[in-house]
Write a protein that holds these residues in place. Structure first.
Motif, PDB file in Angstrom:
ATOM      1  N   LEU A   1      47.857  35.093  38.070  1.00  0.00           N
ATOM      2  CA  LEU A   1      47.230  33.882  38.575  1.00  0.00           C
ATOM      3  C   LEU A   1      45.852  34.146  39.169  1.00  0.00           C
ATOM      4  O   LEU A   1      44.967  33.291  39.102  1.00  0.00           O
ATOM      5  CB  LEU A   1      48.148  33.255  39.638  1.00  0.00           C
ATOM      6  CG  LEU A   1      47.689  31.968  40.317  1.00  0.00           C
ATOM      7  CD1 LEU A   1      47.569  30.847  39.282  1.00  0.00           C
ATOM      8  CD2 LEU A   1      48.659  31.579  41.416  1.00  0.00           C
ATOM      9  N   SER A   2      45.647  35.334  39.723  1.00  0.00           N
ATOM     10  CA  SER A   2      44.371  35.628  40.385  1.00  0.00           C
ATOM     11  C   SER A   2      43.213  35.702  39.396  1.00  0.00           C
ATOM     12  O   SER A   2      42.047  35.567  39.785  1.00  0.00           O
ATOM     13  CB  SER A   2      44.476  36.939  41.174  1.00  0.00           C
ATOM     14  OG  SER A   2      44.659  38.049  40.307  1.00  0.00           O
ATOM     15  N   ARG A   3      43.516  35.906  38.106  1.00  0.00           N
ATOM     16  CA  ARG A   3      42.471  35.932  37.086  1.00  0.00           C
ATOM     17  C   ARG A   3      42.095  34.532  36.620  1.00  0.00           C
ATOM     18  O   ARG A   3      41.054  34.342  35.998  1.00  0.00           O
ATOM     19  CB  ARG A   3      42.924  36.748  35.869  1.00  0.00           C
ATOM     20  CG  ARG A   3      43.267  38.186  36.151  1.00  0.00           C
ATOM     21  CD  ARG A   3      43.231  39.007  34.871  1.00  0.00           C
ATOM     22  NE  ARG A   3      44.093  38.456  33.829  1.00  0.00           N
ATOM     23  CZ  ARG A   3      45.338  38.877  33.583  1.00  0.00           C
ATOM     24  NH1 ARG A   3      45.873  39.841  34.315  1.00  0.00           N
ATOM     25  NH2 ARG A   3      46.048  38.353  32.603  1.00  0.00           N
ATOM     26  N   LEU A   4      42.958  33.562  36.888  1.00  0.00           N
ATOM     27  CA  LEU A   4      42.803  32.240  36.297  1.00  0.00           C
ATOM     28  C   LEU A   4      42.128  31.230  37.204  1.00  0.00           C
ATOM     29  O   LEU A   4      41.711  30.169  36.746  1.00  0.00           O
ATOM     30  CB  LEU A   4      44.190  31.699  35.893  1.00  0.00           C
ATOM     31  CG  LEU A   4      45.000  32.608  34.961  1.00  0.00           C
ATOM     32  CD1 LEU A   4      46.356  31.981  34.674  1.00  0.00           C
ATOM     33  CD2 LEU A   4      44.251  32.887  33.674  1.00  0.00           C
ATOM     34  N   VAL A   5      42.030  31.542  38.505  1.00  0.00           N
ATOM     35  CA  VAL A   5      41.390  30.603  39.429  1.00  0.00           C
ATOM     36  C   VAL A   5      39.872  30.699  39.285  1.00  0.00           C
ATOM     37  O   VAL A   5      39.345  31.634  38.680  1.00  0.00           O
ATOM     38  CB  VAL A   5      41.812  30.894  40.885  1.00  0.00           C
ATOM     39  CG1 VAL A   5      43.304  30.627  41.058  1.00  0.00           C
ATOM     40  CG2 VAL A   5      41.462  32.317  41.287  1.00  0.00           C
ATOM     41  N   ASP A   6      39.171  29.711  39.839  1.00  0.00           N
ATOM     42  CA  ASP A   6      37.707  29.673  39.756  1.00  0.00           C
ATOM     43  C   ASP A   6      37.116  29.652  41.166  1.00  0.00           C
ATOM     44  O   ASP A   6      37.340  28.703  41.920  1.00  0.00           O
ATOM     45  CB  ASP A   6      37.281  28.422  38.994  1.00  0.00           C
ATOM     46  CG  ASP A   6      35.771  28.321  38.820  1.00  0.00           C
ATOM     47  OD1 ASP A   6      35.113  29.382  38.822  1.00  0.00           O
ATOM     48  OD2 ASP A   6      35.273  27.185  38.689  1.00  0.00           O
TER      49      ASP A   6
END
Length: 315
Positions: free
Chosen positions: A265-270
């Motif tokens: 999930l940490s790669r997918l947030v902006d």
């Protein structure tokens, strides 16, 4: 008939023993807290080894990769795995431990309750305790070196010019003993790098996205003036980062964020979240390797996983 044969036949309900003798043996066994070993019983005939895996919460995204590592390593050995959850409730751990003791041959567990840990250890089954700084010396363990991780994270922020860092800590975790909780490790690393950090730099948070958001409200409402936030884990960091943006804080221009765990999930947030990546699959695989070693008579030992800082956004 020898004494140990009599006991074995009684506790394993074999027919070659007088019923009155069986009852006497069982009464003594119960008084002594004796539990017949499922692993030992499996030595007399073919039977698949069952490994119990105790996790805190099936909905917490930290655990799937640990489970994946355990399942893969167990499958390579022809074992089956039974997964149990405590629901992150300390008061449930003893009940789960009793179930484990009665139904599996070996155990890998995330547990905090000393009584639950002692119950499994006393059963004599191969046992590995994960992520608990209070691990008894006689129990094998898997430890995450958060001291090294905090030095990386705080050092990264200091190198980027940050001098006012808020730490969002999981308020539900008990003190972690002499190696320290994550917030005490944060304060130690900050002090080593010349920051005047104290307990006022630490804000408690519920371990969830909403908990991170509420903790970020505290950081902003107190006027702490943080230019960076270091969170107990990625969930708290992401919740805090979202709340900061909702309140007009530019991320990362006004405030940078660093998490811990390395969730997908940490790669997918902006913007993508900079995080301390923990190799969770390796943690699970290593635990199974330790179980296998114990089955061959190897003494308790500890595996240490060192987090790796993954920088994903300007901070």
């Amino acid at each position: 008939m020898s004494g140990h044969v009599t006991v074995s036949r009684a506790v394993n309900d074999k027919p070659e023993i007088d019923p009155a003798t069986r009852q006497r043996v069982l009464r003594v066994a119960q008084a002594m807290g004796y539990r017949p070993s499922r692993f030992a019983r499996g030595m007399v005939g073919p039977r698949i080894t069952t490994l119990g895996l105790v996790i805190a919460d099936v909905l917490n995204p930290f655990f799937p990769e640990v489970v994946s590592g355990v399942l893969a390593a167990a499958d390579e050995r022809g074992w089956q795995v039974a997964v149990y959850s405590t629901g992150s409730a300390l008061e449930r751990e003893a009940a789960v431990a009793r179930t484990v003791v009665d139904h599996v041959d070996a155990c890998v567990a995330f547990l905090l309750d000393p009584g639950a840990i002692e119950l499994i250890h006393r059963s004599g089954m191969p046992f590995v305790l994960l992520d608990n700084e209070h691990r008894p010396p006689a129990v094998s363990g898997g430890r995450i070196d958060f001291a090294a991780g905090m030095r990386q994270a705080v050092g990264h922020l200091v190198e980027r010019g940050h001098r006012r860092i808020a730490m969002l800590d999981d308020r539900g975790r008990p003190d972690a003993g002499e190696r320290g909780t994550r917030h005490s490790l944060f304060l130690r690393a900050a002090a080593e790098l010349g920051l005047p950090a104290d307990a006022g730099w630490v804000f408690p948070a519920v371990n969830s996205l909403d908990g991170g958001a509420a903790a970020m409200d505290d950081v902003l409402d107190t006027g702490f003036g943080a230019t960076a936030v270091l969170a107990y884990n990625d969930l708290i960091a992401i919740g805090a980062m979202r709340r900061a943006r909702d309140r007009g804080v530019r991320v990362p221009a006004d405030c940078a964020f660093v998490g811990c765990d390395g969730l997908t999930l940490s790669r997918l947030v902006d913007p993508p979240l900079t995080t301390l990546l923990i190799d969770k699959e390796l943690l699970g695989r290593s635990a199974v390797q330790q179980i296998a070693a114990q089955m061959t008579g190897v003494a308790a030992r500890e595996t240490v996983i060192v987090p790796r800082l993954v920088v994903r956004a300007p901070s």
